[in-house]
Design a protein around this motif. Sequence first.
Motif, PDB file in Angstrom:
ATOM      1  N   ALA A  23       0.856  -1.186   0.000  1.00 15.82           N
ATOM      2  CA  ALA A  23       0.000   0.000   0.000  1.00 15.82           C
ATOM      3  C   ALA A  23       0.888   1.230   0.000  1.00 15.82           C
ATOM      4  O   ALA A  23       1.762   1.361   0.857  1.00 15.82           O
ATOM      5  CB  ALA A  23      -0.910  -0.010   1.219  1.00 15.82           C
ATOM      6  N   ALA A  24       0.658   2.115  -0.965  1.00 15.80           N
ATOM      7  CA  ALA A  24       1.509   3.285  -1.138  1.00 15.80           C
ATOM      8  C   ALA A  24       0.740   4.565  -0.853  1.00 15.80           C
ATOM      9  O   ALA A  24      -0.463   4.662  -1.116  1.00 15.80           O
ATOM     10  CB  ALA A  24       2.060   3.317  -2.565  1.00 15.80           C
ATOM     11  N   SER A  25       1.447   5.552  -0.329  1.00 16.76           N
ATOM     12  CA  SER A  25       0.843   6.865  -0.089  1.00 16.76           C
ATOM     13  C   SER A  25       1.932   7.915  -0.058  1.00 16.76           C
ATOM     14  O   SER A  25       3.120   7.601   0.051  1.00 16.76           O
ATOM     15  CB  SER A  25       0.056   6.869   1.233  1.00 16.76           C
ATOM     16  N   GLY A  26       1.508   9.185  -0.192  1.00 24.25           N
ATOM     17  CA  GLY A  26       2.447  10.291  -0.078  1.00 24.25           C
ATOM     18  C   GLY A  26       3.067  10.734  -1.380  1.00 24.25           C
ATOM     19  O   GLY A  26       3.944  11.607  -1.390  1.00 24.25           O
ATOM     20  N   PHE A  27       2.631  10.149  -2.497  1.00 23.34           N
ATOM     21  CA  PHE A  27       3.146  10.568  -3.802  1.00 23.34           C
ATOM     22  C   PHE A  27       2.108  10.192  -4.847  1.00 23.34           C
ATOM     23  O   PHE A  27       1.145   9.477  -4.571  1.00 23.34           O
ATOM     24  CB  PHE A  27       4.497   9.925  -4.098  1.00 23.34           C
ATOM     25  N   THR A  28       2.320  10.689  -6.075  1.00 30.51           N
ATOM     26  CA  THR A  28       1.383  10.401  -7.163  1.00 30.51           C
ATOM     27  C   THR A  28       1.673   8.997  -7.675  1.00 30.51           C
ATOM     28  O   THR A  28       2.519   8.782  -8.549  1.00 30.51           O
ATOM     29  CB  THR A  28       1.506  11.441  -8.286  1.00 30.51           C
ATOM     30  N   PHE A  29       0.965   8.045  -7.128  1.00 31.24           N
ATOM     31  CA  PHE A  29       1.268   6.631  -7.356  1.00 31.24           C
ATOM     32  C   PHE A  29       1.177   6.237  -8.825  1.00 31.24           C
ATOM     33  O   PHE A  29       2.021   5.510  -9.337  1.00 31.24           O
ATOM     34  CB  PHE A  29       0.309   5.768  -6.524  1.00 31.24           C
ATOM     35  N   SER A  30       0.151   6.700  -9.521  1.00 33.87           N
ATOM     36  CA  SER A  30      -0.071   6.241 -10.898  1.00 33.87           C
ATOM     37  C   SER A  30       1.072   6.617 -11.833  1.00 33.87           C
ATOM     38  O   SER A  30       1.248   5.988 -12.879  1.00 33.87           O
ATOM     39  CB  SER A  30      -1.396   6.783 -11.427  1.00 33.87           C
ATOM     40  N   TRP A  31       1.852   7.626 -11.477  1.00 39.35           N
ATOM     41  CA  TRP A  31       2.962   8.047 -12.331  1.00 39.35           C
ATOM     42  C   TRP A  31       4.257   7.314 -11.996  1.00 39.35           C
ATOM     43  O   TRP A  31       5.221   7.374 -12.761  1.00 39.35           O
ATOM     44  CB  TRP A  31       3.202   9.552 -12.181  1.00 39.35           C
ATOM     45  N   ALA A  32       4.293   6.664 -10.862  1.00 36.32           N
ATOM     46  CA  ALA A  32       5.543   6.122 -10.345  1.00 36.32           C
ATOM     47  C   ALA A  32       5.782   4.693 -10.786  1.00 36.32           C
ATOM     48  O   ALA A  32       4.890   3.839 -10.676  1.00 36.32           O
ATOM     49  CB  ALA A  32       5.547   6.186  -8.821  1.00 36.32           C
ATOM     50  N   ALA A  33       6.994   4.421 -11.265  1.00 35.66           N
ATOM     51  CA  ALA A  33       7.399   3.030 -11.464  1.00 35.66           C
ATOM     52  C   ALA A  33       7.601   2.391 -10.099  1.00 35.66           C
ATOM     53  O   ALA A  33       8.123   3.020  -9.181  1.00 35.66           O
ATOM     54  CB  ALA A  33       8.690   2.963 -12.256  1.00 35.66           C
ATOM     55  N   MET A  34       7.185   1.150  -9.984  1.00 39.12           N
ATOM     56  CA  MET A  34       7.283   0.442  -8.705  1.00 39.12           C
ATOM     57  C   MET A  34       7.948  -0.910  -8.912  1.00 39.12           C
ATOM     58  O   MET A  34       7.837  -1.513  -9.983  1.00 39.12           O
ATOM     59  CB  MET A  34       5.894   0.225  -8.107  1.00 39.12           C
ATOM     60  N   SER A  35       8.619  -1.355  -7.900  1.00 39.55           N
ATOM     61  CA  SER A  35       9.317  -2.633  -7.964  1.00 39.55           C
ATOM     62  C   SER A  35       9.168  -3.411  -6.673  1.00 39.55           C
ATOM     63  O   SER A  35       8.789  -2.857  -5.636  1.00 39.55           O
ATOM     64  CB  SER A  35      10.818  -2.414  -8.197  1.00 39.55           C
ATOM     65  N   TRP A  36       9.481  -4.664  -6.774  1.00 42.06           N
ATOM     66  CA  TRP A  36       9.729  -5.514  -5.619  1.00 42.06           C
ATOM     67  C   TRP A  36      11.207  -5.885  -5.634  1.00 42.06           C
ATOM     68  O   TRP A  36      11.742  -6.261  -6.684  1.00 42.06           O
ATOM     69  CB  TRP A  36       8.868  -6.766  -5.655  1.00 42.06           C
ATOM     70  N   VAL A  37      11.825  -5.737  -4.491  1.00 47.57           N
ATOM     71  CA  VAL A  37      13.211  -6.148  -4.324  1.00 47.57           C
ATOM     72  C   VAL A  37      13.265  -7.074  -3.125  1.00 47.57           C
ATOM     73  O   VAL A  37      12.370  -7.070  -2.287  1.00 47.57           O
ATOM     74  CB  VAL A  37      14.150  -4.934  -4.148  1.00 47.57           C
ATOM     75  N   ARG A  38      14.309  -7.879  -3.018  1.00 43.06           N
ATOM     76  CA  ARG A  38      14.420  -8.798  -1.899  1.00 43.06           C
ATOM     77  C   ARG A  38      15.844  -8.874  -1.407  1.00 43.06           C
ATOM     78  O   ARG A  38      16.787  -8.534  -2.119  1.00 43.06           O
ATOM     79  CB  ARG A  38      13.921 -10.189  -2.293  1.00 43.06           C
ATOM     80  N   GLN A  39      15.958  -9.337  -0.181  1.00 42.40           N
ATOM     81  CA  GLN A  39      17.274  -9.512   0.410  1.00 42.40           C
ATOM     82  C   GLN A  39      17.306 -10.800   1.206  1.00 42.40           C
ATOM     83  O   GLN A  39      16.571 -10.952   2.188  1.00 42.40           O
ATOM     84  CB  GLN A  39      17.638  -8.333   1.311  1.00 42.40           C
ATOM     85  N   ALA A  40      18.117 -11.735   0.742  1.00 45.23           N
ATOM     86  CA  ALA A  40      18.310 -12.983   1.457  1.00 45.23           C
ATOM     87  C   ALA A  40      19.326 -12.752   2.571  1.00 45.23           C
ATOM     88  O   ALA A  40      20.151 -11.835   2.489  1.00 45.23           O
ATOM     89  CB  ALA A  40      18.800 -14.057   0.495  1.00 45.23           C
TER      90      ALA A  40
END
Length: 122
Positions: A23-40
């Motif tokens: 869940a995202a907030s505090g910025f214009t979400f529809s314009w933003a590229a989003m990713s999933w990153v992970r750390q083992a």
Amino acid sequence: EVQLVESGGGLAQPGGSLRLSCAASGFTFSWAAMSWVRQAPGKELEWVAGISGTTRVLHYADSVKGRFTISRDNANNTVHLQMANLKFEDTGMYYCAKGLMGSSEIVARWTRGQGTQVTVSD
């Protein structure tokens, strides 16, 4: 203030599935590229999947291609990661982040949430 809140992690068996949400907030979400990153444990951050803003172009790391699906709901400011055919090596902390794709050095600079733990174990 940018806020990213991940959920949906947990324990899964090899071959199983999990669905992560952010869940995202505090910025214009529809314009933003989003990713999933992970750390083992003991490893660097690894970019996993990215989705562009309005065009929704998808990108995947080779390690998850064909098994993971990233999607977004711009109406509800959420981004998801559907994970299938999970492997032991998918274990790690998964973070939602603002950005499309990049090396570990690049993704380390991205704004990301607090993370949700995914553990693949039998």
